[in-house]
Design an enzyme around this catalytic site. Structure first.
Site, mmCIF file in Angstrom:
data_model
loop_
_atom_site.group_PDB
_atom_site.id
_atom_site.type_symbol
_atom_site.label_atom_id
_atom_site.label_comp_id
_atom_site.label_asym_id
_atom_site.label_seq_id
_atom_site.Cartn_x
_atom_site.Cartn_y
_atom_site.Cartn_z
ATOM 1 N N ALA A 1 5.245 2.848 -2.003
ATOM 2 C CA ALA A 1 4.281 2.112 -2.832
ATOM 3 C C ALA A 1 4.577 0.621 -2.770
ATOM 4 O O ALA A 1 5.691 0.201 -2.462
ATOM 5 C CB ALA A 1 4.354 2.599 -4.275
ATOM 6 N N ASP A 2 3.548 -0.150 -3.079
ATOM 7 C CA ASP A 2 3.732 -1.584 -3.243
ATOM 8 C C ASP A 2 2.690 -2.090 -4.240
ATOM 9 O O ASP A 2 1.549 -1.644 -4.224
ATOM 10 C CB ASP A 2 3.594 -2.338 -1.921
ATOM 11 C CG ASP A 2 4.212 -3.719 -2.031
ATOM 12 O OD1 ASP A 2 5.439 -3.821 -1.883
ATOM 13 O OD2 ASP A 2 3.475 -4.684 -2.309
ATOM 14 N N SER A 3 3.123 -2.998 -5.101
ATOM 15 C CA SER A 3 2.228 -3.594 -6.099
ATOM 16 C C SER A 3 2.166 -5.100 -5.897
ATOM 17 O O SER A 3 3.195 -5.732 -5.628
ATOM 18 C CB SER A 3 2.721 -3.302 -7.521
ATOM 19 O OG SER A 3 2.696 -1.932 -7.785
ATOM 20 N N LYS B 1 6.678 0.758 4.578
ATOM 21 C CA LYS B 1 7.772 1.466 3.907
ATOM 22 C C LYS B 1 7.728 2.966 4.226
ATOM 23 O O LYS B 1 8.764 3.586 4.473
ATOM 24 C CB LYS B 1 7.693 1.237 2.399
ATOM 25 C CG LYS B 1 7.970 -0.203 1.999
ATOM 26 C CD LYS B 1 7.680 -0.430 0.525
ATOM 27 C CE LYS B 1 7.803 -1.898 0.147
ATOM 28 N NZ LYS B 1 7.487 -2.119 -1.279
#
Length: 194
Positions: A72-74, A56
């Site tokens: 960000a990524d969760s 991203k």
């Protein structure tokens, strides 16, 4: 917080935007919209979250030279089962039914990127984990919750900032990690990149 470059949040997440505003950051929100590839065989959840955050950031840095990119990524996981964003309400109910009465781990990876005009990009990344225990609600109660809250945009099918806090029995770790933007990690990455 005053930064030397404009800050772009490369995410549509309202929770991330709320945390940045509460932290005193001025920013623009411009989600990349790139597809999120599935984990590769043998890829650990933290590595997968880091890879997605980096993808991203790499996409966003191309569109915003001279700006600081925050991506960000969760990912939620329980044992070897990764729980991404639910496909629909039925998938959300299934995820929450699986998690009900259990503890699981939520990892959030951040990637900061900066590309000076005419120069090569630089990136700094890291991740933080928290353990979350979901209340042992019945499937009927979980179904009502999903119908009301519609948590289709979050890993594990819940969002603390969107009514999901009522689902949570306990958090071991930083709640901002669970929301999707670990603020202490962000501060450390900013110090490394700037």
């Amino acid at each position: 917080m005053k930064l030397p470059y404009p800050l772009i949040l490369a995410s549509a997440s309202r929770g991330r935007a709320e945390l940045l505003r509460a932290g005193g950051f001025d920013f623009l929100q411009d989600p990349t919209g790139i597809p999120e590839p599935p984990p590769v065989p043998g890829e650990a959840p933290a590595a997968h979250a880091r890879r997605l955050a980096r993808l991203k950031a790499e996409a966003a840095v191309q569109h915003h030279p001279g700006s600081l990119i925050l991506a960000a990524d969760s990912i939620a996981f329980c044992g070897d089962r990764i729980l991404g964003k639910p496909r629909d309400e039925e998938d959300a109910v299934a995820m929450l039914t699986f998690l009900a009465g259990r503890s699981h781990t939520l990892v959030t990876a951040l990637c900061l990127g900066y590309r000076p005009r005419g120069g090569n990009p630089r990136f700094e990344a890291g991740e933080d984990e928290a353990t979350v225990t979901i209340r042992a609600w019945s499937e009927a109660r979980l179904r009502r919750h999903v119908a009301q809250v519609k948590p289709l945009f979050c890993a594990g099918a819940y969002a603390l900032q969107e009514g999901g806090l009522s689902l949570v029995e306990k958090i071991d770790g930083d709640p901002t990690t669970v929301v999707g933007l670990p603020m202490d990690l962000l501060d450390r990455l900013l110090l490394r990149l700037l």
